[in-house]
Design an enzyme around this catalytic site. Sequence first.
Site, mmCIF file in Angstrom:
data_model
loop_
_atom_site.group_PDB
_atom_site.id
_atom_site.type_symbol
_atom_site.label_atom_id
_atom_site.label_comp_id
_atom_site.label_asym_id
_atom_site.label_seq_id
_atom_site.Cartn_x
_atom_site.Cartn_y
_atom_site.Cartn_z
ATOM 1 N N GLU A 155 0.925 -1.145 0.489
ATOM 2 C CA GLU A 155 0.417 -0.483 0.094
ATOM 3 C C GLU A 155 0.605 1.378 0.204
ATOM 4 O O GLU A 155 0.973 1.911 1.182
ATOM 5 C CB GLU A 155 -0.487 0.422 1.614
ATOM 6 N N GLU A 260 -6.427 -10.469 -1.287
ATOM 7 C CA GLU A 260 -7.612 -10.134 0.065
ATOM 8 C C GLU A 260 -9.301 -9.797 0.149
ATOM 9 O O GLU A 260 -9.054 -8.908 0.436
ATOM 10 C CB GLU A 260 -6.962 -8.600 0.754
#
Length: 366
Positions: A155, A260
Amino acid sequence: MISKRKFMAVSTAIFITGAAPGFSQSTPSLKDAFKKDFGIGTALNNAQIEERDPQMTAFIARQFNMATPENIMKSALIHPKWDTYDFSMGDKLIEFGKKHNIKINGHTLIWHSQLPPFIRGIHSQDSIRSFFTDHIKTVAGHYKGKVFSWDVVNEALNEDGTLRKSVFLQYLGDNYITDAFRLAQEASPGTELYYNDYNNEQPAKRAGCIALIKKVKEAGVRIDGVGIQGHWHVGKLPLKDIEESIIQYAALGMKVMITELDIDVLPRNFQGADVSQRMTANEQSNPYAAGLPDTVQQQLAADYEALFNLLLKHKDKVTRVTFWGVNDGNSWLNNWPIRGRTNYPLLFDRANQPKPAFEKVIAATK
């Protein structure tokens, strides 16, 4: 910023106790259904790693052949003090993987969130560089030959594709991502190395991700794949963007993973998985506390069917699909962006029973 993995720790009574009702041995196995296509993974919490419930352990071993730790390899837990590392839970995860023939994806070496508390007191480039270097060398080195892969950097991008203004960017400059992959490669040369993010199937963020990958590769540093987290919303799957991203990332020589995966069914006024975002609870914010309406259940099933049809179309490029949680009761989405909601984003219900979405996903392989 609070980690989405933290939210999973308070999701439901089933999760907290580790207890899970039984499941039918006649239920098809996801890992077997997709054994010729790509790996099937799940996120594991502490109770599952420690095998506190034998029925849950058997269920996980039957359904999945890859796993990602939800929380235990984050720097705050694995490196709690400047000169202290705690590998106890991570080592248990490795043993779990060996015992049940499940490959482990390490998650994650460098992330701007969930850093050790002592980082807040550091205000020098040399100290941040020392932490950064020692952390990657020590953690990746400890698990050399034990994990199949690492999410080396997690991220690091803003929604517009620019680099997030993290402590690492602030003190180490825009080469820190390349440096992270170089250090990971040196510490664990046989491990696959990935970049992982959410919304990086969206065009602007995808462009930033492509630029990031190219920069690492042009420096002569190895990067093996990219993870698209896949935190999407029911009825709003960006299938065209997902497909274009798979094609473009693969064209760079990247293995592509959905890392995810969950499909949120509850009201939300934004997309993605920025855990700093919140919503205020109201009468409309938890509409399915008593159960999911059939219309929504069928839309969820249709979304999963369309997604897996797309992934199977590109199975030459996609190497893994990891669900973010074993069943609905384990999902972090029960407590984010509003605590205490009842969500239904996965293929198995709170009793580990297959939902219509599961049946659609299995049927996609036939």
